[in-house]
Design a protein around this motif. Structure first.
Motif, PDB file in Angstrom:
ATOM      1  N   GLU A  26     -32.246 -81.615  27.540  1.00  0.00           N
ATOM      2  CA  GLU A  26     -32.396 -80.154  27.564  1.00  0.00           C
ATOM      3  C   GLU A  26     -32.746 -79.639  26.168  1.00  0.00           C
ATOM      4  O   GLU A  26     -33.559 -78.726  26.020  1.00  0.00           O
ATOM      5  CB  GLU A  26     -31.121 -79.475  28.082  1.00  0.00           C
ATOM      6  CG  GLU A  26     -30.740 -79.832  29.515  1.00  0.00           C
ATOM      7  CD  GLU A  26     -31.723 -79.335  30.576  1.00  0.00           C
ATOM      8  OE1 GLU A  26     -32.465 -78.365  30.323  1.00  0.00           O
ATOM      9  OE2 GLU A  26     -31.760 -79.929  31.671  1.00  0.00           O
ATOM     10  N   GLU A  59     -33.831 -73.244  28.095  1.00  0.00           N
ATOM     11  CA  GLU A  59     -33.479 -74.671  28.013  1.00  0.00           C
ATOM     12  C   GLU A  59     -32.270 -74.868  27.099  1.00  0.00           C
ATOM     13  O   GLU A  59     -31.414 -75.718  27.365  1.00  0.00           O
ATOM     14  CB  GLU A  59     -34.663 -75.513  27.528  1.00  0.00           C
ATOM     15  CG  GLU A  59     -35.891 -75.478  28.414  1.00  0.00           C
ATOM     16  CD  GLU A  59     -35.650 -75.950  29.850  1.00  0.00           C
ATOM     17  OE1 GLU A  59     -34.601 -76.535  30.132  1.00  0.00           O
ATOM     18  OE2 GLU A  59     -36.531 -75.705  30.688  1.00  0.00           O
ATOM     19  N   HIS A  62     -29.300 -74.135  29.133  1.00  0.00           N
ATOM     20  CA  HIS A  62     -28.970 -75.281  30.008  1.00  0.00           C
ATOM     21  C   HIS A  62     -28.199 -76.334  29.219  1.00  0.00           C
ATOM     22  O   HIS A  62     -27.224 -76.904  29.707  1.00  0.00           O
ATOM     23  CB  HIS A  62     -30.243 -75.950  30.563  1.00  0.00           C
ATOM     24  CG  HIS A  62     -31.091 -75.047  31.406  1.00  0.00           C
ATOM     25  ND1 HIS A  62     -32.375 -75.356  31.773  1.00  0.00           N
ATOM     26  CD2 HIS A  62     -30.817 -73.844  31.971  1.00  0.00           C
ATOM     27  CE1 HIS A  62     -32.859 -74.390  32.511  1.00  0.00           C
ATOM     28  NE2 HIS A  62     -31.946 -73.451  32.649  1.00  0.00           N
ATOM     29  N   GLN A 136     -33.864 -76.265  39.131  1.00  0.00           N
ATOM     30  CA  GLN A 136     -35.074 -77.096  39.026  1.00  0.00           C
ATOM     31  C   GLN A 136     -36.122 -76.730  40.077  1.00  0.00           C
ATOM     32  O   GLN A 136     -37.314 -76.855  39.825  1.00  0.00           O
ATOM     33  CB  GLN A 136     -34.728 -78.584  39.093  1.00  0.00           C
ATOM     34  CG  GLN A 136     -34.199 -79.147  37.780  1.00  0.00           C
ATOM     35  CD  GLN A 136     -35.015 -78.742  36.573  1.00  0.00           C
ATOM     36  OE1 GLN A 136     -34.535 -78.010  35.708  1.00  0.00           O
ATOM     37  NE2 GLN A 136     -36.264 -79.172  36.493  1.00  0.00           N
ATOM     38  N   GLU A 139     -37.839 -73.905  38.426  1.00  0.00           N
ATOM     39  CA  GLU A 139     -38.600 -74.338  37.249  1.00  0.00           C
ATOM     40  C   GLU A 139     -39.900 -75.056  37.654  1.00  0.00           C
ATOM     41  O   GLU A 139     -40.951 -74.811  37.069  1.00  0.00           O
ATOM     42  CB  GLU A 139     -37.749 -75.271  36.389  1.00  0.00           C
ATOM     43  CG  GLU A 139     -36.477 -74.635  35.855  1.00  0.00           C
ATOM     44  CD  GLU A 139     -36.632 -74.086  34.460  1.00  0.00           C
ATOM     45  OE1 GLU A 139     -37.124 -72.938  34.351  1.00  0.00           O
ATOM     46  OE2 GLU A 139     -36.282 -74.787  33.506  1.00  0.00           O
TER      47      GLU A 139
HETATM   48 FE   FE2 Z   1     -33.508 -77.187  31.784  1.00  0.00          FE
END
Ligand code: FE2
Ligand code: FE2
Length: 177
Positions: A26, A59, A62, A136, A139
């Protein structure tokens, strides 16, 4: 001594290691998106630069979510060392091809960790991972949609300028979930 330390956490060594590896991934994603943002900025794609800077921040979030989880469960979250971030990219489209590739890789990582959690009967972590698996889907969807813009609009003439304008507007689902 090592066994005694393990009593402090319900994470198995394997799961803790996998989570720390994902923390690193990440962090890598965050730095990669920031490098992409810089490249777009230098090449006149201002909207994409802004979008990628925002992605870089997500990110990092995350990464922190995983980081805090490992420590909350009594494990040891490792501050990641991130190296080998590409600073140059072949083309505007190449940036977003790499972004999709990165997201697909991350999805596969989370599937693998979820699989290991089930095998280790770690349903606490398995449940924690659901948020990432769901994330995800979003994403990958956004990354694919962005790449489609290159086909739909085309890169000729003012095409890239038009694509750049559309990129920050790409979002997941009409329900706004
Ligand atoms: Fe991520
Ligand atoms: Fe991502």
């Amino acid at each position: 001594m090592k066994d005694l330390l393990r009593l402090r956490t319900s994470l198995t060594e394997e799961i803790e290691t996998l989570l720390n590896e994902q923390i690193k991934v990440e962090a890598y994603s965050s730095s990669l998106y920031l490098a992409m943002s810089s490249w777009c900025d230098r090449n006149g794609y201002d909207n994409s630069a802004g979008y990628l800077e925002k992605q870089s921040g997500e990110e990092r979030e995350h990464m922190l979510k995983l980081f805090r989880y490992v420590n909350d469960l009594g494990g040891s979250a490792v501050s990641p060392e991130v190296i080998n971030i590409p600073q140059e990219f072949d083309s505007f489209k190449g940036v977003f091809e790499m972004a999709l590739q990165q997201e697909i890789q991350v999805t596969s990582n989370f599937n693998r960790i979820a699989d290991r959690c089930q095998k280790a009967n770690d349903y606490v972590t398995f449940q924690f991972l659901q948020w990432f698996l769901k994330e995800q889907v979003e994403e990958e969807y956004v990354a694919r949609r962005i790449l489609e813009l290159f086909e739909v609009i085309g890169e000729e003439g003012t095409g890239r300028w038009e694509i750049d304008k559309h990129i920050p507007k790409v979002s997941f689902g009409i329900s706004g979930e």
